[in-house]
Enzyme design. Sequence first.
Site, mmCIF file in Angstrom:
data_model
loop_
_atom_site.group_PDB
_atom_site.id
_atom_site.type_symbol
_atom_site.label_atom_id
_atom_site.label_comp_id
_atom_site.label_asym_id
_atom_site.label_seq_id
_atom_site.Cartn_x
_atom_site.Cartn_y
_atom_site.Cartn_z
ATOM 1 N N PHE A 167 -4.583 2.831 14.589
ATOM 2 C CA PHE A 167 -4.690 3.817 13.727
ATOM 3 C C PHE A 167 -6.295 3.187 13.037
ATOM 4 O O PHE A 167 -6.482 1.967 12.988
ATOM 5 C CB PHE A 167 -3.863 4.037 12.793
ATOM 6 C CG PHE A 167 -3.071 5.399 13.217
ATOM 7 C CD1 PHE A 167 -2.197 5.184 14.340
ATOM 8 C CD2 PHE A 167 -3.118 6.557 12.613
ATOM 9 C CE1 PHE A 167 -1.406 6.364 14.513
ATOM 10 C CE2 PHE A 167 -2.221 7.873 13.074
ATOM 11 C CZ PHE A 167 -1.504 7.595 14.243
ATOM 12 N N PRO A 200 -2.190 -12.273 10.161
ATOM 13 C CA PRO A 200 -2.585 -11.839 11.644
ATOM 14 C C PRO A 200 -2.863 -10.428 11.738
ATOM 15 O O PRO A 200 -2.495 -9.470 11.210
ATOM 16 C CB PRO A 200 -1.345 -12.326 12.333
ATOM 17 C CG PRO A 200 0.055 -12.124 11.511
ATOM 18 C CD PRO A 200 -0.735 -12.558 10.130
ATOM 19 N N ASP A 201 -3.799 -10.070 12.514
ATOM 20 C CA ASP A 201 -4.201 -8.913 12.883
ATOM 21 C C ASP A 201 -3.325 -8.540 14.136
ATOM 22 O O ASP A 201 -3.616 -8.972 15.225
ATOM 23 C CB ASP A 201 -5.597 -8.641 13.062
ATOM 24 C CG ASP A 201 -6.175 -7.140 13.315
ATOM 25 O OD1 ASP A 201 -5.423 -6.398 14.151
ATOM 26 O OD2 ASP A 201 -7.050 -6.697 12.771
ATOM 27 N N ILE A 202 -2.367 -7.803 13.822
ATOM 28 C CA ILE A 202 -1.283 -7.596 15.091
ATOM 29 C C ILE A 202 -2.091 -6.817 16.251
ATOM 30 O O ILE A 202 -1.879 -7.157 17.347
ATOM 31 C CB ILE A 202 -0.066 -6.683 14.506
ATOM 32 C CG1 ILE A 202 0.273 -7.382 13.285
ATOM 33 C CG2 ILE A 202 1.062 -6.485 15.566
ATOM 34 C CD1 ILE A 202 1.349 -6.670 12.360
ATOM 35 N N LYS A 242 -10.653 -4.510 18.216
ATOM 36 C CA LYS A 242 -9.114 -4.693 18.451
ATOM 37 C C LYS A 242 -8.754 -4.661 19.999
ATOM 38 O O LYS A 242 -7.473 -4.754 20.237
ATOM 39 C CB LYS A 242 -8.483 -3.950 17.377
ATOM 40 C CG LYS A 242 -8.878 -3.944 16.172
ATOM 41 C CD LYS A 242 -7.971 -3.594 15.106
ATOM 42 C CE LYS A 242 -8.281 -3.823 13.574
ATOM 43 N NZ LYS A 242 -7.183 -4.067 12.573
ATOM 44 N N ASN A 278 1.029 -1.193 -0.061
ATOM 45 C CA ASN A 278 -0.094 0.205 -0.026
ATOM 46 C C ASN A 278 1.043 1.181 -0.046
ATOM 47 O O ASN A 278 2.284 1.151 0.022
ATOM 48 C CB ASN A 278 -0.829 -0.123 1.384
ATOM 49 C CG ASN A 278 -0.165 -0.240 2.614
ATOM 50 O OD1 ASN A 278 0.717 0.811 2.859
ATOM 51 N ND2 ASN A 278 -0.176 -1.318 3.274
ATOM 52 N N LYS A 288 -13.482 -0.635 15.265
ATOM 53 C CA LYS A 288 -12.242 -1.220 15.484
ATOM 54 C C LYS A 288 -11.739 -0.917 16.897
ATOM 55 O O LYS A 288 -11.000 -1.771 17.632
ATOM 56 C CB LYS A 288 -11.373 -0.232 14.502
ATOM 57 C CG LYS A 288 -11.215 -0.753 13.150
ATOM 58 C CD LYS A 288 -10.349 -0.004 12.319
ATOM 59 C CE LYS A 288 -10.831 -0.630 10.697
ATOM 60 N NZ LYS A 288 -9.983 0.260 9.643
ATOM 61 N N ASP A 300 -3.969 -6.603 5.097
ATOM 62 C CA ASP A 300 -4.742 -7.521 5.544
ATOM 63 C C ASP A 300 -4.735 -9.085 4.921
ATOM 64 O O ASP A 300 -4.997 -9.929 5.767
ATOM 65 C CB ASP A 300 -6.301 -7.206 5.670
ATOM 66 C CG ASP A 300 -6.531 -6.060 6.536
ATOM 67 O OD1 ASP A 300 -6.174 -6.163 7.494
ATOM 68 O OD2 ASP A 300 -7.200 -5.068 6.025
ATOM 69 N N LYS A 306 9.885 -16.683 -10.689
ATOM 70 C CA LYS A 306 9.327 -15.892 -11.151
ATOM 71 C C LYS A 306 8.064 -16.095 -12.142
ATOM 72 O O LYS A 306 8.182 -17.111 -12.870
ATOM 73 C CB LYS A 306 10.001 -14.523 -12.047
ATOM 74 C CG LYS A 306 9.183 -13.648 -12.554
ATOM 75 C CD LYS A 306 10.221 -12.718 -13.528
ATOM 76 C CE LYS A 306 9.182 -11.720 -14.348
ATOM 77 N NZ LYS A 306 10.108 -11.358 -15.440
HETATM 78 O O1 PMT Z 1 2.856 6.325 6.528
HETATM 79 P P1 PMT Z 1 2.143 7.652 5.979
HETATM 80 O O2 PMT Z 1 2.323 7.673 4.523
HETATM 81 O O3 PMT Z 1 2.512 8.409 6.841
HETATM 82 O O4 PMT Z 1 0.510 7.438 6.178
HETATM 83 C C1 PMT Z 1 -0.037 7.377 7.609
HETATM 84 C C2 PMT Z 1 -1.189 6.119 7.629
HETATM 85 C C3 PMT Z 1 -2.412 6.698 6.715
HETATM 86 C C4 PMT Z 1 -0.598 4.907 7.221
HETATM 87 C C5 PMT Z 1 -1.468 6.204 9.121
HETATM 88 O O5 PMT Z 1 -1.963 7.478 9.482
HETATM 89 C C6 PMT Z 1 -2.554 5.046 9.324
HETATM 90 O O6 PMT Z 1 -3.807 5.242 9.080
HETATM 91 N N1 PMT Z 1 -2.201 3.792 9.612
HETATM 92 C C7 PMT Z 1 -2.999 2.690 9.780
HETATM 93 C C8 PMT Z 1 -3.286 1.988 8.574
HETATM 94 C C9 PMT Z 1 -4.184 0.828 8.458
HETATM 95 O O7 PMT Z 1 -3.689 -0.224 8.213
HETATM 96 O O8 PMT Z 1 -5.427 1.323 8.919
HETATM 97 P P2 PMT Z 1 -6.463 -0.117 9.152
HETATM 98 O O9 PMT Z 1 -7.652 0.889 9.399
HETATM 99 O O10 PMT Z 1 -6.451 -0.991 7.983
HETATM 100 O O11 PMT Z 1 -6.161 -1.067 10.409
HETATM 101 C C10 PMT Z 1 -6.374 -0.622 11.732
HETATM 102 C C11 PMT Z 1 -5.445 -0.815 12.755
HETATM 103 O O12 PMT Z 1 -5.067 -2.102 12.772
HETATM 104 C C12 PMT Z 1 -4.193 0.084 12.354
HETATM 105 O O13 PMT Z 1 -3.559 0.399 13.562
HETATM 106 C C13 PMT Z 1 -3.160 -1.112 11.872
HETATM 107 O O14 PMT Z 1 -1.892 -0.756 12.214
HETATM 108 C C14 PMT Z 1 -3.840 -2.413 12.447
HETATM 109 N N2 PMT Z 1 -3.667 -3.731 11.734
HETATM 110 C C15 PMT Z 1 -4.340 -3.709 10.499
HETATM 111 C C16 PMT Z 1 -4.096 -5.064 9.953
HETATM 112 C C17 PMT Z 1 -3.728 -5.965 10.351
HETATM 113 N N3 PMT Z 1 -3.400 -7.193 9.771
HETATM 114 N N4 PMT Z 1 -2.718 -5.929 11.450
HETATM 115 C C18 PMT Z 1 -3.013 -4.642 12.294
HETATM 116 O O15 PMT Z 1 -2.391 -4.612 13.436
#
Ligand code: PMT
Length: 416
Positions: free
Chosen positions: A340, A316-318, A358, A210, A354, A281, A291
């Site tokens: 976030f 995994p969802d960390i 979470k 991403n 969330k 995800d 390749k």
């Molecule tokens: O890096 P930049 O270019 O400065 O951009 C900043 C940002 C947009 C990346 C940042 O501000 C941000 O929003 N980070 C979270 C991105 C994200 O994955 O959001 P989410 O809504 O998909 O996930 C929710 C939370 O679960 C997040 O804290 C994420 O770290 C966590 N997560 C998600 C999926 C996963 N498999 N494991 C996780 O821990």
Amino acid sequence: MGNLKRKTILLGISGGIAAYKMCDLARQLVRASYNVKVIMTQHAAKFVGPATFRSLTGNPVALDLFDDPAAPINHISLAEEADLFLIAPATANVIAKLAHGRADDLLTTTALAYQGQLLVAPAMNTQMYLDSVTQENLATLTARGAQLIGPASGELACGDSGPGRMVEAQTLFGIIEDSIQTSDWLAGKKVLISAGSTQEYLDPVRYLTNRSSGKMGTALTRAALQAGAEVQLVLGPASAAVPVDKRLACTRVVTADEMCAAMISFALEANLIICSAAVSDYRPAKKASIKIKKRQSQLGQTNQQDTQVLELVQNPDILAKLGRMKIEKTLKADTILVGFAAETNNLEDNAQAKLERKGADYIIANDVSRADIGFESTENEVRIFSKAAPEADTLLPKTSKTQLARQILQRVYPLS
Ligand code: PMT
């Protein structure tokens, strides 16, 4: 007089008429019992004499790299001694040098060696300030963690009117007081931060990822370091610069699995955990060892029959795993867990969901459908949702990720 007032404030004065305002600032700081050291550029010394600052501060004024033969590396000692460094007035020339790492006089050399909180108060003609080169240089400084103060708008010495006036001494004094008093509030605390993207490989050369640049996460890292914390950063692929600091350990990872393992291993020690990484995800169910080739077609033709279906499995969802560890009391009893939420729609509902799903104490939600904030940009705007009061979120309006990071830390881990 408390301990906080014994700090050393380094004032870097460059050549602008606003240099006269620094006399008043130096006087106010000395009255408030700060140890005030002054560096002046050669041009600054044409506006106000060094003797004035020597009398006001009771300290020698540093003008040149080779001022004192007994202390040939003055720039290092000044940089190490300062608890806070304010460059004011900061001319367009000094700002350009700071942005590009040029170190050709005592002020810019000291700034390059200095690792702490840097405040910069620009002062220049309006057109110079608005010029795209100056704006880019200011954005570079902000992205690296400097805090800009002003400029204010009004009548300028050159006769123009507009942005470019240095803010008043009283304003600078207030900002220095606030910064110093909150400067060490995370001292002794361990902060764990995830940042950047992850890459999930289909074959040795292709991956899903991403747009995360890591700017938000490295801004949080800098803010935590400036607040005195020890920081463990777990960084996926990212273009943002990683701060250099002896209180920072940075572990580089590539995949979500690697990020998960690193975060879990460091979590047990942390007082504050912030998951700002954009974790994929899903990952491809299978990774080819060589390749992947397309099927051959006739020369110059696209083979419409050659389609590929990509099977993905969940990563995994960390954050949710850390949330579970918190509920199961595997983490320290008082660990604060912050996630976030990157949303393109229904930000409020999704962020609140969330928070619950979470197990986080706070969710910092940003609208990633906007081009001016979120992914890759130097600025962001967020809404903070807390487990304690999920309905009453706090808006932190659009500002640089640097400033926002400081505000986020102050909200989620306030000075107690
Ligand atoms: O890096 P930049 O270019 O400065 O951009 C900043 C940002 C947009 C990346 C940042 O501000 C941000 O929003 N980070 C979270 C991105 C994200 O994955 O959001 P989410 O809504 O998909 O996930 C929710 C939370 O679960 C997040 O804290 C994420 O770290 C966590 N997560 C998600 C999926 C996963 N498999 N494991 C996780 O821990």
